[in-house]
Design a protein around this motif. Sequence first.
Motif, mmCIF file in Angstrom:
data_model
loop_
_atom_site.group_PDB
_atom_site.id
_atom_site.type_symbol
_atom_site.label_atom_id
_atom_site.label_comp_id
_atom_site.label_asym_id
_atom_site.label_seq_id
_atom_site.Cartn_x
_atom_site.Cartn_y
_atom_site.Cartn_z
ATOM 1 N N ALA A 1 38.409 -21.191 -46.854
ATOM 2 C CA ALA A 1 38.342 -20.217 -45.765
ATOM 3 C C ALA A 1 39.263 -20.572 -44.607
ATOM 4 O O ALA A 1 39.487 -19.749 -43.715
ATOM 5 N N ARG A 2 39.820 -21.783 -44.599
ATOM 6 C CA ARG A 2 40.758 -22.170 -43.552
ATOM 7 C C ARG A 2 42.122 -21.518 -43.748
ATOM 8 O O ARG A 2 42.973 -21.561 -42.854
ATOM 9 N N HIS A 3 42.347 -20.961 -44.925
ATOM 10 C CA HIS A 3 43.623 -20.307 -45.219
ATOM 11 C C HIS A 3 43.495 -18.801 -44.999
ATOM 12 O O HIS A 3 42.589 -18.164 -45.522
ATOM 13 N N ARG A 4 44.408 -18.253 -44.229
ATOM 14 C CA ARG A 4 44.385 -16.805 -43.985
ATOM 15 C C ARG A 4 44.560 -16.035 -45.283
ATOM 16 O O ARG A 4 43.986 -14.966 -45.461
ATOM 17 N N THR A 5 45.377 -16.587 -46.193
ATOM 18 C CA THR A 5 45.596 -15.895 -47.468
ATOM 19 C C THR A 5 44.293 -15.761 -48.246
ATOM 20 O O THR A 5 44.033 -14.730 -48.873
ATOM 21 N N TYR A 6 43.448 -16.798 -48.202
ATOM 22 C CA TYR A 6 42.174 -16.730 -48.912
ATOM 23 C C TYR A 6 41.252 -15.701 -48.274
ATOM 24 O O TYR A 6 40.570 -14.941 -48.974
ATOM 25 N N LEU A 7 41.217 -15.672 -46.940
ATOM 26 C CA LEU A 7 40.347 -14.732 -46.251
ATOM 27 C C LEU A 7 40.756 -13.290 -46.532
ATOM 28 O O LEU A 7 39.902 -12.420 -46.749
ATOM 29 N N GLY B 1 42.401 -12.369 -49.223
ATOM 30 C CA GLY B 1 42.048 -12.167 -50.620
ATOM 31 C C GLY B 1 40.567 -11.914 -50.800
ATOM 32 O O GLY B 1 40.164 -11.084 -51.617
ATOM 33 N N LEU B 2 39.746 -12.639 -50.022
ATOM 34 C CA LEU B 2 38.306 -12.437 -50.098
ATOM 35 C C LEU B 2 37.928 -11.035 -49.623
ATOM 36 O O LEU B 2 37.051 -10.387 -50.198
ATOM 37 N N LEU B 3 38.623 -10.563 -48.583
ATOM 38 C CA LEU B 3 38.383 -9.201 -48.095
ATOM 39 C C LEU B 3 38.733 -8.178 -49.176
ATOM 40 O O LEU B 3 37.971 -7.224 -49.411
ATOM 41 N N CYS B 4 39.863 -8.392 -49.839
ATOM 42 C CA CYS B 4 40.256 -7.494 -50.936
ATOM 43 C C CYS B 4 39.239 -7.537 -52.068
ATOM 44 O O CYS B 4 38.915 -6.497 -52.662
ATOM 45 N N GLN B 5 38.717 -8.732 -52.359
ATOM 46 C CA GLN B 5 37.722 -8.842 -53.425
ATOM 47 C C GLN B 5 36.437 -8.129 -53.026
ATOM 48 O O GLN B 5 35.783 -7.489 -53.867
ATOM 49 N N MET B 6 36.058 -8.251 -51.759
ATOM 50 C CA MET B 6 34.856 -7.551 -51.293
ATOM 51 C C MET B 6 35.031 -6.038 -51.396
ATOM 52 O O MET B 6 34.110 -5.320 -51.816
ATOM 53 N N LEU B 7 36.230 -5.559 -51.041
ATOM 54 C CA LEU B 7 36.503 -4.124 -51.183
ATOM 55 C C LEU B 7 36.471 -3.721 -52.662
ATOM 56 O O LEU B 7 35.934 -2.667 -53.018
ATOM 57 N N GLY B 8 37.048 -4.576 -53.513
ATOM 58 C CA GLY B 8 37.005 -4.308 -54.946
ATOM 59 C C GLY B 8 35.583 -4.288 -55.469
ATOM 60 O O GLY B 8 35.221 -3.455 -56.307
ATOM 61 N N PHE B 9 34.751 -5.199 -54.943
ATOM 62 C CA PHE B 9 33.349 -5.258 -55.345
ATOM 63 C C PHE B 9 32.622 -3.969 -54.961
ATOM 64 O O PHE B 9 31.850 -3.414 -55.749
ATOM 65 N N ILE B 10 32.878 -3.501 -53.738
ATOM 66 C CA ILE B 10 32.245 -2.264 -53.276
ATOM 67 C C ILE B 10 32.701 -1.080 -54.119
ATOM 68 O O ILE B 10 31.901 -0.221 -54.516
ATOM 69 N N LEU B 11 34.003 -1.032 -54.402
ATOM 70 C CA LEU B 11 34.536 0.062 -55.223
ATOM 71 C C LEU B 11 33.952 0.026 -56.634
ATOM 72 O O LEU B 11 33.633 1.074 -57.202
ATOM 73 N N ALA B 12 33.813 -1.192 -57.184
ATOM 74 C CA ALA B 12 33.206 -1.320 -58.513
ATOM 75 C C ALA B 12 31.747 -0.876 -58.483
ATOM 76 O O ALA B 12 31.266 -0.218 -59.411
ATOM 77 N N PHE B 13 31.050 -1.240 -57.411
ATOM 78 C CA PHE B 13 29.648 -0.837 -57.250
ATOM 79 C C PHE B 13 29.533 0.684 -57.255
ATOM 80 O O PHE B 13 28.671 1.258 -57.929
ATOM 81 N N LEU B 14 30.419 1.347 -56.503
ATOM 82 C CA LEU B 14 30.390 2.806 -56.439
ATOM 83 C C LEU B 14 30.778 3.429 -57.783
ATOM 84 O O LEU B 14 30.224 4.452 -58.184
ATOM 85 N N ALA B 15 31.729 2.805 -58.483
ATOM 86 C CA ALA B 15 32.140 3.325 -59.788
ATOM 87 C C ALA B 15 31.003 3.240 -60.802
ATOM 88 O O ALA B 15 30.842 4.120 -61.650
ATOM 89 N N ARG B 16 30.186 2.171 -60.713
ATOM 90 C CA ARG B 16 29.085 1.979 -61.661
ATOM 91 C C ARG B 16 27.967 2.990 -61.474
ATOM 92 O O ARG B 16 27.084 3.093 -62.321
ATOM 93 N N ARG B 17 27.976 3.715 -60.387
ATOM 94 C CA ARG B 17 26.941 4.725 -60.173
ATOM 95 C C ARG B 17 27.001 5.793 -61.261
ATOM 96 O O ARG B 17 25.963 6.340 -61.655
ATOM 97 N N ASP B 18 28.206 6.107 -61.744
ATOM 98 C CA ASP B 18 28.369 7.144 -62.764
ATOM 99 C C ASP B 18 29.007 6.629 -64.060
ATOM 100 O O ASP B 18 28.714 7.153 -65.133
#
Length: 296
Positions: free
Chosen positions: A44-50, A52-69
């Motif tokens: 978490a000390r690396h901006r690139t990781y943070l 990337g983590l934000l992108c993964q969280m967005l991907g997780f949310i998008l996957a969650f919404l996709a799994r609804r249907d």
Amino acid sequence: MSTGWFYLAAMIGMYGVANLLQSMAAAKTTAHHTLDPALLVRLARHRTYLVGLLCQMLGFILAFLARRDLPLFLVQASMAAGLGVTAILGVLVLKWRLPPAEISLLVLLCLGIAALVISAQPHPSRDIGVTGEIALVVTLGLVAVLGLLAAKLHGAPGSVALGALAGMSFGAAAVASRPLANAHSVDAFITDPLLYILIAHSLVAQLLLGLAMQRGSTTAAVAAMDAACAIPPAIIGLMFLGDKVRPGLGWLAAVGFVATLASVIGMTFFAEPQHHHAIGRHRRPDQFVGTRRAPE
């Protein structure tokens, strides 16, 4: 037309960027050989990781919404398509050199995903029940114990083993999210045990993935993760959650799933390391062998 298709496409892009950025941060962090949560703090000390983590969280949310249907066999397999995005960005941004075998496998991956998209039929999920919730909790404990053992492995074997365990936990989170996505109110969502099972599996999987990316090829780690998080959810979705295939296209779904799985498993054998760590040795970020230091 289901909005799940839009969420699915956006998810693929987000996961591809997330894999690349987290790999860059992992390559610049002192390697760990234990299942130490402090690794997440160091990353978490690396901006690139943070980012990337934000992108993964967005991907997780998008996957969650996709799994609804959309069925789990499609969403989980499509997460592997993010690996193709990672490889392309790695070539363009970090000057990775992909071997011909890996390029061929990426093409096979795209064809497999296309077959799954054509054959999948949107449909809401069934409830998983108390028995399913207990099974997911037991899986969490099993993954944690195996993770403690796998964290002692070095090099490519450690990368693949830890990536596979991360995939198992991400897959369990996906199974939990499929019925959870159909919650009809905020209160029902917050009080559902599946929400907390999903969070616990996601945290364990994130730690395991960080360890996996330190031990060898990024594509091998992510491919092992994608393979492990594709098969169990696909089977569970079809058997217990009401996932459906378009009439007459069962054969195409099977071919697409096998092609996708074969491509990601193949990458665990053919992918070449993009960075290396000397386990237990402390180096400055610019001293890692086999990689050009990327700007943060």
